[in-house]
Scaffold this motif. Structure first.
Motif, PDB file in Angstrom:
ATOM      1  N   VAL B  67      26.969  23.525 -16.742  1.00 35.76           N
ATOM      2  CA  VAL B  67      27.458  22.141 -16.616  1.00 35.76           C
ATOM      3  C   VAL B  67      27.052  21.359 -17.858  1.00 35.76           C
ATOM      4  O   VAL B  67      26.143  21.766 -18.576  1.00 35.76           O
ATOM      5  CB  VAL B  67      26.889  21.470 -15.334  1.00 35.76           C
ATOM      6  CG1 VAL B  67      27.285  22.264 -14.090  1.00 35.76           C
ATOM      7  CG2 VAL B  67      25.380  21.282 -15.403  1.00 35.76           C
ATOM      8  N   PRO B  68      27.695  20.224 -18.118  1.00 41.68           N
ATOM      9  CA  PRO B  68      27.270  19.407 -19.260  1.00 41.68           C
ATOM     10  C   PRO B  68      25.834  18.907 -19.074  1.00 41.68           C
ATOM     11  O   PRO B  68      25.355  18.788 -17.932  1.00 41.68           O
ATOM     12  CB  PRO B  68      28.263  18.232 -19.251  1.00 41.68           C
ATOM     13  CG  PRO B  68      29.413  18.682 -18.418  1.00 41.68           C
ATOM     14  CD  PRO B  68      28.844  19.645 -17.419  1.00 41.68           C
ATOM     15  N   PRO B  94      21.754  20.473 -25.112  1.00 39.46           N
ATOM     16  CA  PRO B  94      21.599  19.015 -25.052  1.00 39.46           C
ATOM     17  C   PRO B  94      22.353  18.300 -26.169  1.00 39.46           C
ATOM     18  O   PRO B  94      21.755  17.652 -27.027  1.00 39.46           O
ATOM     19  CB  PRO B  94      20.077  18.839 -25.193  1.00 39.46           C
ATOM     20  CG  PRO B  94      19.639  20.004 -26.018  1.00 39.46           C
ATOM     21  CD  PRO B  94      20.563  21.148 -25.646  1.00 39.46           C
ATOM     22  N   LEU B  95      23.668  18.440 -26.160  1.00 37.05           N
ATOM     23  CA  LEU B  95      24.492  17.719 -27.134  1.00 37.05           C
ATOM     24  C   LEU B  95      24.483  16.232 -26.796  1.00 37.05           C
ATOM     25  O   LEU B  95      24.415  15.862 -25.629  1.00 37.05           O
ATOM     26  CB  LEU B  95      25.924  18.252 -27.109  1.00 37.05           C
ATOM     27  CG  LEU B  95      26.087  19.737 -27.450  1.00 37.05           C
ATOM     28  CD1 LEU B  95      27.549  20.151 -27.283  1.00 37.05           C
ATOM     29  CD2 LEU B  95      25.608  20.035 -28.871  1.00 37.05           C
ATOM     30  N   GLY B 109      11.502  18.650 -25.720  1.00 32.74           N
ATOM     31  CA  GLY B 109      11.563  19.782 -26.647  1.00 32.74           C
ATOM     32  C   GLY B 109      12.840  20.574 -26.506  1.00 32.74           C
ATOM     33  O   GLY B 109      13.328  21.135 -27.474  1.00 32.74           O
ATOM     34  N   SER B 110      13.377  20.652 -25.296  1.00 31.57           N
ATOM     35  CA  SER B 110      14.588  21.449 -25.065  1.00 31.57           C
ATOM     36  C   SER B 110      15.149  21.141 -23.687  1.00 31.57           C
ATOM     37  O   SER B 110      14.429  20.664 -22.794  1.00 31.57           O
ATOM     38  CB  SER B 110      14.261  22.951 -25.150  1.00 31.57           C
ATOM     39  OG  SER B 110      13.288  23.284 -24.171  1.00 31.57           O
ATOM     40  N   ALA B 182      15.627  26.777 -30.046  1.00 29.17           N
ATOM     41  CA  ALA B 182      16.309  27.323 -31.225  1.00 29.17           C
ATOM     42  C   ALA B 182      17.791  27.539 -30.949  1.00 29.17           C
ATOM     43  O   ALA B 182      18.658  27.145 -31.735  1.00 29.17           O
ATOM     44  CB  ALA B 182      15.649  28.630 -31.662  1.00 29.17           C
ATOM     45  N   ALA B 183      18.110  28.161 -29.816  1.00 27.82           N
ATOM     46  CA  ALA B 183      19.517  28.427 -29.489  1.00 27.82           C
ATOM     47  C   ALA B 183      20.253  27.134 -29.154  1.00 27.82           C
ATOM     48  O   ALA B 183      21.425  26.966 -29.500  1.00 27.82           O
ATOM     49  CB  ALA B 183      19.606  29.414 -28.328  1.00 27.82           C
ATOM     50  N   GLU B 184      19.560  26.223 -28.492  1.00 30.79           N
ATOM     51  CA  GLU B 184      20.191  24.935 -28.158  1.00 30.79           C
ATOM     52  C   GLU B 184      20.551  24.175 -29.440  1.00 30.79           C
ATOM     53  O   GLU B 184      21.644  23.617 -29.561  1.00 30.79           O
ATOM     54  CB  GLU B 184      19.250  24.109 -27.277  1.00 30.79           C
ATOM     55  CG  GLU B 184      18.990  24.752 -25.914  1.00 30.79           C
ATOM     56  CD  GLU B 184      17.917  24.017 -25.102  1.00 30.79           C
ATOM     57  OE1 GLU B 184      17.702  22.820 -25.340  1.00 30.79           O
ATOM     58  OE2 GLU B 184      17.284  24.658 -24.237  1.00 30.79           O
ATOM     59  N   ALA B 185      19.627  24.168 -30.403  1.00 26.45           N
ATOM     60  CA  ALA B 185      19.895  23.467 -31.669  1.00 26.45           C
ATOM     61  C   ALA B 185      21.008  24.162 -32.454  1.00 26.45           C
ATOM     62  O   ALA B 185      21.850  23.515 -33.083  1.00 26.45           O
ATOM     63  CB  ALA B 185      18.616  23.400 -32.502  1.00 26.45           C
ATOM     64  N   LEU B 186      21.022  25.486 -32.396  1.00 28.46           N
ATOM     65  CA  LEU B 186      22.042  26.247 -33.129  1.00 28.46           C
ATOM     66  C   LEU B 186      23.458  25.887 -32.704  1.00 28.46           C
ATOM     67  O   LEU B 186      24.399  25.982 -33.497  1.00 28.46           O
ATOM     68  CB  LEU B 186      21.836  27.740 -32.897  1.00 28.46           C
ATOM     69  CG  LEU B 186      21.195  28.527 -34.029  1.00 28.46           C
ATOM     70  CD1 LEU B 186      21.029  29.970 -33.592  1.00 28.46           C
ATOM     71  CD2 LEU B 186      21.989  28.434 -35.330  1.00 28.46           C
TER      72      LEU B 186
END
Lengths: 216, 216
Positions: B67-68, B94-95, B109-110, B182-186
């Protein structure tokens, strides 16, 4: 060819970057807190010269900072009034020893945003080279790892990206300076993969790009 | 074969994951806030069934939440008392619209650490599938993007990684739950690359691994 300082040029990453830049024909000065080590590394790599941290930063086109996170603030304070219009390339990864396989970004969001605070708004700032293994830089082969280049200064980002093909590295723009958090966090993942998957210097490649510049 | 709920299974990512899991022979239930949409998607994909968010989470081996970010907390609150011993796979990135190409991780942090807070300490939590393009999931080809799987529960991480080869995906462990940052930021970098390099669903691959499991 560019006039480039590599500060922290006696460490594994700095030495590897300096070596590849010298191989590409650039005029490289090794900067270090230790004049003896700087001199020894400059001789070994056949660099143009060596200098103190502050002196190395003066009169250059590009100033690469390759020091541990614990030394970042002190190092940037020494160069901020000396770099003039040079592009400063911060390579800092905010690892928290001994837990270097665990992502723990600083409260500011990234070492890049810390660097911006330490340097003030007027220094041209790029971050790059977070994910490339010093071990591979020390070899002569093309490097199977993309280098992400981040900056809010698009021209400065291009200057750093353009150095990479001559070093055997594909550079890709990662966008804004704040995006550096992604590459900084990835470094902990790569250290983790080196151990978990017995990797010989794990790296990353971006896929499905149809217009990628700077492929070595 | 596993009993799997895909909550948010009517969205692009959820639908793509459900489709590949069904193709691999799993018993998949589509969960959604909208019963009509859930039913329509389940019929279209030939899923085992459809249900409300809370009901879909019950009696499963694996509960995937796609989900968003804005709906993450509400969704996890609906399932936390229903999932039992199932492994919850949070895919949240977390866009921060409209600046989705800019990395802006939450203060915790994430999104992974936010999920942990929302679910409490006793739910088995994994994060994964942050970087894989819904567009590629909707195709039939093997996916040229590694999926990083994060958890502090090593067994749960393995359960999720083991689902991937059947989906045409290589899964790699990214280590601790905190490393999910890391993956979220990527993901913001990949969205940026889609635009900058005219990528057809940019992805990442890890290189120089000598013992990589789950290669499709």
């Amino acid at each position: 060819m560019a006039r480039i300082a590599v500060i922290g040029g006696t460490g594994a990453l700095g030495r590897g970057l300096a070596r590849r830049l010298i191989g590409a024909g650039h005029e490289v000065t090794i900067g270090s807190r230790s004049p003896e080590k700087a001199r020894a590394t400059a001789t070994e790599l056949d660099a143009a010269g060596s200098a103190s941290v502050a002196d190395a930063a003066e009169g250059k086109d590009v100033v690469i900072v390759a020091v541990p996170h614990a030394s970042q603030q002190e190092t940037l304070a020494l160069i901020r009034d000396r770099v003039g219009h040079a592009v400063v390339v911060d390579t800092t990864v905010p690892l928290v020893p001994p837990k270097v396989m665990r992502v723990k970004l600083p409260a500011e969001g990234s070492a890049a945003l810390q660097a911006r605070a330490h340097l003030g708004p007027d220094v041209r700032l790029v971050t790059a080279f977070h994910n490339v293994s010093a071990h591979h830089l020390a070899s002569d082969h093309a490097i199977d790892c993309d280098v992400l280049v981040f900056s809010d200064d698009v021209e400065a980002r291009g200057i750093v990206a353009d150095l990479c093909p001559g070093m055997g590295i594909r550079a890709l723009s990662g966008g804004a300076l704040a995006n550096s958090a992604a590459a900084e966090a990835l470094t902990s993942i790569l250290i983790y993969m080196n151990r978990t998957y017995k990797a010989d210097g794990a790296g990353i490649r971006f896929t499905n790009l149809s217009e990628a510049p700077g492929i070595p």
